[in-house]
Design an enzyme around this catalytic site. Sequence first.
Site, PDB file in Angstrom:
ATOM      1  N   ASP A  35      -9.997   3.003   1.929  1.00 20.76           N
ATOM      2  CA  ASP A  35      -9.864   2.423   3.306  1.00 20.76           C
ATOM      3  C   ASP A  35     -10.837   2.647   4.711  1.00 20.76           C
ATOM      4  OD1 ASP A  35      -9.048  -0.445   2.641  1.00 20.76           O
ATOM      5  OD2 ASP A  35      -7.064   0.540   3.146  1.00 20.76           O
ATOM      6  N   LYS A  76       0.619  -1.274   0.039  1.00 22.45           N
ATOM      7  CA  LYS A  76       0.627   0.222  -0.429  1.00 22.45           C
ATOM      8  C   LYS A  76       0.815   1.770  -0.427  1.00 22.45           C
ATOM      9  CE  LYS A  76      -3.879  -2.062   1.767  1.00 22.45           C
ATOM     10  NZ  LYS A  76      -5.244  -1.618   2.774  1.00 22.45           N
TER      11      LYS A  76
HETATM   12  P1  ATR Z   1      -1.351  -1.555   7.624  1.00 24.19           P
HETATM   13  O1  ATR Z   1      -0.923  -1.535   6.689  1.00 24.19           O
HETATM   14  O2  ATR Z   1      -2.027  -3.438   7.707  1.00 24.19           O
HETATM   15  O3  ATR Z   1      -1.796  -0.985   8.848  1.00 24.19           O
HETATM   16  P2  ATR Z   1       1.691  -1.982   8.996  1.00 24.19           P
HETATM   17  O4  ATR Z   1       2.076  -1.059   8.129  1.00 24.19           O
HETATM   18  O5  ATR Z   1       2.730  -2.677   9.135  1.00 24.19           O
HETATM   19  O6  ATR Z   1       0.615  -3.273   8.512  1.00 24.19           O
HETATM   20  O7  ATR Z   1       1.205  -1.902  10.239  1.00 24.19           O
HETATM   21  C1  ATR Z   1       1.281  -2.466  11.368  1.00 24.19           C
HETATM   22  C2  ATR Z   1       0.623  -2.454  13.282  1.00 24.19           C
HETATM   23  O8  ATR Z   1      -0.138  -3.191  13.501  1.00 24.19           O
HETATM   24  C3  ATR Z   1       1.680  -1.422  13.359  1.00 24.19           C
HETATM   25  O9  ATR Z   1       1.019  -0.606  14.731  1.00 24.19           O
HETATM   26  C4  ATR Z   1       2.226  -2.052  14.513  1.00 24.19           C
HETATM   27  O10 ATR Z   1       3.109  -1.323  15.580  1.00 24.19           O
HETATM   28  P3  ATR Z   1       4.299  -1.630  15.471  1.00 24.19           P
HETATM   29  O11 ATR Z   1       4.337   0.109  14.901  1.00 24.19           O
HETATM   30  O12 ATR Z   1       4.968  -1.498  16.758  1.00 24.19           O
HETATM   31  O13 ATR Z   1       5.171  -2.247  14.413  1.00 24.19           O
HETATM   32  C5  ATR Z   1       0.637  -2.764  14.690  1.00 24.19           C
HETATM   33  N1  ATR Z   1       1.463  -4.677  15.025  1.00 24.19           N
HETATM   34  C6  ATR Z   1       1.798  -5.291  14.511  1.00 24.19           C
HETATM   35  N2  ATR Z   1       1.734  -6.518  15.706  1.00 24.19           N
HETATM   36  C7  ATR Z   1       1.618  -6.129  16.911  1.00 24.19           C
HETATM   37  C8  ATR Z   1       1.860  -6.501  17.895  1.00 24.19           C
HETATM   38  N3  ATR Z   1       2.046  -8.555  17.453  1.00 24.19           N
HETATM   39  N4  ATR Z   1       1.454  -6.302  18.679  1.00 24.19           N
HETATM   40  C9  ATR Z   1       1.371  -5.269  18.353  1.00 24.19           C
HETATM   41  N5  ATR Z   1       1.127  -4.355  18.169  1.00 24.19           N
HETATM   42  C10 ATR Z   1       1.205  -4.721  16.547  1.00 24.19           C
END
Ligand code: ATR
Length: 273
Positions: free
Chosen positions: A104, A68
Amino acid sequence: MITSQTKLCCVIGNPVKHSLSPVIHNAGYQKLGLDFVYLVFDVYNLKITLLGLKEINVRGISVTVPFKQKIMKYLDKIDDTAKKIGAVNTVINENRDLIGSNTDWIGAIQALEEKTDLEGKTVALIGAGGAARAIAYGLKYKKAKVYVYNRTKAKADKLRQELDLYDSYSLYNVGIIKQADIIINATPVGMKPNDWESPIPAEFIQKGQIVFDIVYSPFETQFLKSAKIRGAKLVFGYKMLLFQGIEQFKLFTGKQAPVEVMEQALLKEIKLT
Ligand code: ATR
């Protein structure tokens, strides 16, 4: 039926084979008798894929994880909203120009607005990735007060600054969550196969709050199960998936989407998976 005139739409991502978007879009094409088909492509080289899709005159592309943000540099134009959000989930091909936009945020806002007005509401938004950015944009547009929570606090701070949100916290800080009108999980936490996980402890959720989980597989996540037990009102993740797809359908085909048929097709598929 596929003909020599059939227009191609698709979703690109990686991994994307479990995407439910084909179910939504193809149900709509079938209902309206449109000469369109919607396919799924697992993509490794994004640049080459886009050149190829343009060459064969693709009509529309849905874009999902992890492209994205990355896709933005390969497009001919990007609308202002997608630029502000910093992510594109929709591409249309207009006379061989690939134009990026974002549906979205509309999907999330429509899902929430089935349950509540948003103006003046206090929202605890969990996550600071692409999905969270789109939702934060939509909430700001609707004049809600957004507080962002993220595992990595620096990313929450950055989002707060860029979209002028109220405040930002580490995910391990309860902050205003207990007083919020609305709590949103905009992370993948709780998605299959990790479906026992929840982004926050159940005790943070209060009776009467609106709780929205963007995760739609499982249909009812652990976070939503806890919210139900604690007397919150639920907004299911499949609604955002549906409504963002409906907006894409309009952009791809130029027609109003047969929402009911598309929702039924999606629900049937989700419950089978
Ligand atoms: P998307 O485009 O689906 O939003 P992304 O840009 O990779 O995917 O973002 C994922 C989000 O989920 C982020 O806010 C991430 O937190 P971090 O910035 O700390 O990486 C959060 N996230 C993913 N796995 C997580 C987990 N196990 N616990 C808490 N937050 C999580």
